[in-house]
Design a protein around this motif. Structure first.
Motif: not given
Length: 269
Positions: A230-233, A245-253, A147-155
């Motif tokens: 690291g691939a989970a998000g 479908r609309t869903a919440r995605v979660v990654a982390g610890s 999900l950090d990678a997703m955020r960088l892509a959004q930026l």
């Protein structure tokens, strides 16, 4: 930061039997040592398992047929960026190089291993093979890396640095990686292609946020795949997109921190 459109997705999960949580069955996937079945033989020599898995996931996300002849890289596209996430992709090579150098000297290390000790090798390998000439980023931030990678892509999209971002996450499950990440680690890769959202975008990814408590994210229908590290998000976003479908995605610890985002379909608005 605004939501971005999800244009394509895939997962390449060797050994996966049956659907993933959410009901998506990504289909059969060859193991990394048989990646030539999908990618052709050209360009795979000395590629690590995570690289091979990541290449397979991107190949599938782009809708390409199995390569039966000679692979010819396309002309570079300077407006397509790559953001990759993997914590362990180069670990086995790094350890092997360290053992060789420790037992003798650096001159005993094969020059063919040199590129593979870089943590960025997954992102650069994807960019070179598919001609993605835009920004090239690698994320190795532990459990939230996808999900950090997703955020960088959004930026990158928000800043106008790219018109398309290919996000790929991949992890191996060799003995060295499992010793560090745990015996439940699974080898696999996923890919999501993001573009700026338009009015007619049927599927969007809302901005990724930090959360101290992942259960506080809304809507309360989580999609979480911890065993892919690291691939989970990336896999979680792909699975939510495939489920339509609309869903919440979660990654982390708890140790690495939590990231949350919402995948939304127009039909659920």
């Amino acid at each position: 930061m605004r939501a971005v459109a999800i244009r394509a997705w895939s997962a390449h999960l060797p050994g996966q039997s049956g659907p993933l949580p959410g009901g998506w069955s990504p289909g059969p996937a060859c193991p990394p040592e048989r990646a030539a079945d999908l990618l052709g033989r050209k360009g795979l020599l000395y590629k690590q398992p995570a690289e091979r898995l990541g290449l397979c996931a991107v190949h599938r996300a782009l809708g390409l047929a199995p390569v039966t002849g000679r692979w010819t890289p396309p002309e570079p596209d300077p407006r397509t960026a790559v953001v990759a996430s993997s914590n362990l992709g180069s670990l086995e090579t790094v350890c092997a190089v360290a053992r060789t150098a420790g037992a003798g000297s650096l001159s005993d290390v094969s020059p063919l291993d040199a590129p593979n000790v870089s943590s960025n090798v997954l992102a650069s390998t994807v960019a070179i093979r598919f001609g993605f000439g835009g920004p090239n980023l690698m994320v190795c931030s532990g459990h939230p890396a996808g999900l950090d990678a997703m955020r960088l892509a959004q930026l990158l999209l928000a800043a106008g640095r790219a018109d398309r971002v290919v996000v790929v996450g991949a992890e191996p499950a060799d003995e060295t990686a499992a010793a560090l990440a745990g015996a439940d680690l699974r080898a696999g890769a996923a890919c999501v292609v993001l573009e700026p959202a338009a009015e007619d975008s049927a599927l969007v990814l809302h901005p990724v946020h930090d959360h101290a408590d992942p259960e506080s994210c809304e809507p309360a229908r989580p999609v979480r795949f911890g065993q892919f590290y690291g691939a989970a998000g990336v896999l979680a976003v792909a699975a939510a997109a495939a489920a339509n479908r609309t869903a919440r995605v979660v990654a982390g610890s708890d140790a690495d921190g939590w990231r949350c985002a919402v995948v939304e379909t127009k039909g659920d608005r």
